[in-house]
Write a protein that holds these residues in place. Structure first.
Motif, PDB file in Angstrom:
ATOM      1  N   LEU A 146       4.174  -2.230   6.725  1.00 19.01           N
ATOM      2  CA  LEU A 146       5.510  -2.817   6.654  1.00 19.01           C
ATOM      3  C   LEU A 146       5.811  -3.439   5.297  1.00 19.01           C
ATOM      4  O   LEU A 146       6.890  -3.977   5.093  1.00 19.01           O
ATOM      5  N   GLY A 147       4.837  -3.383   4.363  1.00 16.24           N
ATOM      6  CA  GLY A 147       5.102  -3.836   3.011  1.00 16.24           C
ATOM      7  C   GLY A 147       4.361  -5.074   2.557  1.00 16.24           C
ATOM      8  O   GLY A 147       4.638  -5.593   1.479  1.00 16.24           O
ATOM      9  N   LEU A 148       3.410  -5.570   3.333  1.00 15.66           N
ATOM     10  CA  LEU A 148       2.641  -6.734   2.905  1.00 15.66           C
ATOM     11  C   LEU A 148       1.749  -6.349   1.735  1.00 15.66           C
ATOM     12  O   LEU A 148       1.037  -5.344   1.787  1.00 15.66           O
ATOM     13  N   GLY A 149       1.797  -7.140   0.679  1.00 16.70           N
ATOM     14  CA  GLY A 149       0.997  -6.863  -0.501  1.00 16.70           C
ATOM     15  C   GLY A 149      -0.486  -7.042  -0.258  1.00 16.70           C
ATOM     16  O   GLY A 149      -0.908  -7.805   0.622  1.00 16.70           O
ATOM     17  N   ALA A 150      -1.300  -6.362  -1.053  1.00 14.20           N
ATOM     18  CA  ALA A 150      -2.754  -6.402  -0.893  1.00 14.20           C
ATOM     19  C   ALA A 150      -3.309  -7.809  -1.079  1.00 14.20           C
ATOM     20  O   ALA A 150      -4.312  -8.176  -0.477  1.00 14.20           O
ATOM     21  N   LYS A 151      -2.644  -8.603  -1.906  1.00 13.35           N
ATOM     22  CA  LYS A 151      -3.109  -9.958  -2.171  1.00 13.35           C
ATOM     23  C   LYS A 151      -3.033 -10.845  -0.929  1.00 13.35           C
ATOM     24  O   LYS A 151      -3.838 -11.756  -0.757  1.00 13.35           O
ATOM     25  N   ILE A 193      -7.279  -7.647  14.973  1.00 10.41           N
ATOM     26  CA  ILE A 193      -6.803  -8.297  13.746  1.00 10.41           C
ATOM     27  C   ILE A 193      -6.702  -7.264  12.626  1.00 10.41           C
ATOM     28  O   ILE A 193      -5.720  -7.242  11.878  1.00 10.41           O
ATOM     29  N   VAL A 194      -7.695  -6.399  12.524  1.00  9.54           N
ATOM     30  CA  VAL A 194      -7.666  -5.337  11.507  1.00  9.54           C
ATOM     31  C   VAL A 194      -6.426  -4.469  11.696  1.00  9.54           C
ATOM     32  O   VAL A 194      -5.715  -4.153  10.735  1.00  9.54           O
ATOM     33  N   ALA A 195      -6.147  -4.100  12.930  1.00  8.03           N
ATOM     34  CA  ALA A 195      -4.980  -3.252  13.207  1.00  8.03           C
ATOM     35  C   ALA A 195      -3.680  -3.967  12.865  1.00  8.03           C
ATOM     36  O   ALA A 195      -2.756  -3.355  12.308  1.00  8.03           O
ATOM     37  N   LEU A 196      -3.582  -5.247  13.180  1.00  6.81           N
ATOM     38  CA  LEU A 196      -2.357  -5.995  12.870  1.00  6.81           C
ATOM     39  C   LEU A 196      -2.158  -6.153  11.366  1.00  6.81           C
ATOM     40  O   LEU A 196      -1.031  -6.061  10.869  1.00  6.81           O
ATOM     41  N   VAL A 197      -3.239  -6.367  10.635  1.00 10.17           N
ATOM     42  CA  VAL A 197      -3.135  -6.462   9.173  1.00 10.17           C
ATOM     43  C   VAL A 197      -2.736  -5.106   8.595  1.00 10.17           C
ATOM     44  O   VAL A 197      -1.916  -5.028   7.681  1.00 10.17           O
TER      45      VAL A 197
END
Length: 79
Positions: A24-29, A14-18
């Motif tokens: 890929l551009g997912l925001g920290a929030k 899960i850590v690796a996928l996040v």
């Protein structure tokens, strides 16, 4: 289905996928939210597919563990 010790190996996945989603551009929030979603999905489809209550509970625990693991590693590397 009982939660097995080897199921905890899902947390680094899960850590690796996040982290991949972050690249890929997912925001920290939204990273902790994605971690929870992935944890619950894993709980429902892999850990306890026949027991929704257990699946959701285990999924939340895995998602929160993954989020905490990521935060801990990040803080250790930054300081």
């Amino acid at each position: 289905m009982d939660f097995q010790v080897y199921d905890i190996a899902i947390v680094p996945i899960i850590v690796a996928l996040v982290h991949l989603a972050k690249q890929l551009g997912l925001g920290a929030k939204f990273q902790p939210v994605l971690s929870l979603v992935l944890g619950v999905a894993t709980g429902i489809f892999y850990v306890a597919p026949g027991d929704p209550k257990q699946a959701i509970l285990v999924g939340i625990v895995m998602g929160l563990a993954a989020s905490g693991l990521w935060s801990g590693v990040k803080n250790t590397v930054e300081k």
